[in-house]
Structures are given as C-alpha cells and as structure tokens.
Design a protein around this motif. Structure first.
Motif, PDB file in Angstrom:
ATOM      1  N   GLY A 160      14.714   4.784   1.135  1.00  0.00           N
ATOM      2  CA  GLY A 160      13.660   3.794   1.354  1.00  0.00           C
ATOM      3  C   GLY A 160      14.234   2.409   1.484  1.00  0.00           C
ATOM      4  N   GLY A 161      15.248   2.094   0.675  1.00  0.00           N
ATOM      5  CA  GLY A 161      15.890   0.790   0.758  1.00  0.00           C
ATOM      6  C   GLY A 161      16.588   0.599   2.084  1.00  0.00           C
ATOM      7  N   ALA A 162      17.251   1.673   2.571  1.00  0.00           N
ATOM      8  CA  ALA A 162      17.943   1.582   3.853  1.00  0.00           C
ATOM      9  C   ALA A 162      16.937   1.420   4.976  1.00  0.00           C
ATOM     10  N   ALA A 163      15.799   2.127   4.877  1.00  0.00           N
ATOM     11  CA  ALA A 163      14.780   2.010   5.922  1.00  0.00           C
ATOM     12  C   ALA A 163      14.177   0.608   5.934  1.00  0.00           C
ATOM     13  N   ALA A 164      14.010   0.035   4.740  1.00  0.00           N
ATOM     14  CA  ALA A 164      13.423  -1.302   4.672  1.00  0.00           C
ATOM     15  C   ALA A 164      14.363  -2.336   5.279  1.00  0.00           C
ATOM     16  N   ARG A 221       0.836  -1.213   0.000  1.00  0.00           N
ATOM     17  CA  ARG A 221       0.000   0.000   0.000  1.00  0.00           C
ATOM     18  C   ARG A 221       0.867   1.258   0.000  1.00  0.00           C
ATOM     19  N   ARG A 222       1.959   1.265   0.766  1.00  0.00           N
ATOM     20  CA  ARG A 222       2.867   2.424   0.782  1.00  0.00           C
ATOM     21  C   ARG A 222       3.503   2.628  -0.587  1.00  0.00           C
ATOM     22  N   ILE A 223       3.913   1.553  -1.215  1.00  0.00           N
ATOM     23  CA  ILE A 223       4.524   1.654  -2.545  1.00  0.00           C
ATOM     24  C   ILE A 223       3.522   2.195  -3.549  1.00  0.00           C
ATOM     25  N   ARG A 224       2.295   1.722  -3.480  1.00  0.00           N
ATOM     26  CA  ARG A 224       1.252   2.221  -4.391  1.00  0.00           C
ATOM     27  C   ARG A 224       1.022   3.718  -4.190  1.00  0.00           C
ATOM     28  N   ARG A 225       0.985   4.166  -2.930  1.00  0.00           N
ATOM     29  CA  ARG A 225       0.751   5.585  -2.642  1.00  0.00           C
ATOM     30  C   ARG A 225       1.894   6.451  -3.150  1.00  0.00           C
ATOM     31  N   ARG A 226       3.114   5.990  -2.964  1.00  0.00           N
ATOM     32  CA  ARG A 226       4.289   6.771  -3.337  1.00  0.00           C
ATOM     33  C   ARG A 226       4.500   6.788  -4.838  1.00  0.00           C
ATOM     34  N   GLY A 227       4.046   5.737  -5.536  1.00  0.00           N
ATOM     35  CA  GLY A 227       4.250   5.670  -6.975  1.00  0.00           C
ATOM     36  C   GLY A 227       5.662   5.280  -7.317  1.00  0.00           C
TER      37      GLY A 227
END
Length: 133
Positions: free
Chosen positions: A127-131, A112-118
C-alpha cells in the motif's frame, strides 16, 4: 506551595529553605518570590518543574500573565471546533487541515479506503509503494 508540603507561614518555619533546596533555586530568589517581587520566567519554569505546579498557574499568580492569555478562541488557536459532536467528513477534515483544494477529493478517497480496510491490513508495504507511485 503549602499544598505541596512547604510550610511558608513564617521565615523561620524552614519551608523556604526546603523549597530552595528542592528546586535548586537560591534562598534569595525564593525570598523575592514569596515577597511578591518579580522573578524571571526561567525561575518560574524551574519552580514548576520541581514542584509539579503548572507553569500557567505560576505565571498567572505572579502577574506575568492573565487567565485570558490562556483562553484563546478556536480561530486564535488554529483549531476547528465541532459543536454538534458529529464526526467530520473526510472533506471537512481536508479543508480544516489545509489540504489544497485540488487534492481534497484524493484525500477524501484515501481516508475512505483506509477506513474500509481497517488497521489490520498486513499488506501495508504494498500500500505504501502504491501510494508513492
């Protein structure tokens, strides 16, 4: 083979010799194939690669397989079918993909976050580091 331009109407038409040259197979293998004798899978694969005929069609025509061998159900093939045409929810995708039950909520949230961010997000490294963290 005739659809591919090989005249196989008789042994003297030259089609078999041309087919042998084009495929790299021996004339005796082509003769066996044309007379309905068994040939190896490797021979059929070479024939498929050089003529563009799908190997599935060659396997069926030579009796090494049947159409039923290639019409597996969704369960046999390991796919999920969506008959209604509606989009799958992230939870449905997680379940279908085999995400462990305890991780499915996390998976759905991330989707859902990926869909929102596009896809145009320029902060992908962060984002990769946070994941990872």
């Amino acid at each position: 083979m005739t659809d591919k331009g090989y005249d196989l109407s008789s042994e003297r038409s030259g089609g078999r010799a041309k087919l042998a040259r084009d495929t790299g197979l021996s004339a005796s293998i082509i003769a066996r194939l044309m007379s309905g004798q068994q040939v190896s899978y490797e021979t059929l694969l070479a024939l498929a690669r050089s003529t563009g005929i799908p190997v599935m069609e060659l396997l069926i025509r030579t009796g090494k397989a049947t159409e039923a061998d290639f019409s597996l159900s969704d369960e046999e093939f390991g796919q999920i079918g969506v008959q209604s045409g509606k989009r799958l929810t992230p939870e449905e995708v997680a379940a279908a993909a085999g995400v462990p039950e305890e991780d499915q909520a996390w998976f759905a949230t991330m989707v859902r976050r990926i869909r929102r961010r596009g896809t145009g997000d320029s902060d992908s490294a962060a984002g990769g580091a946070a994941a990872e963290g």
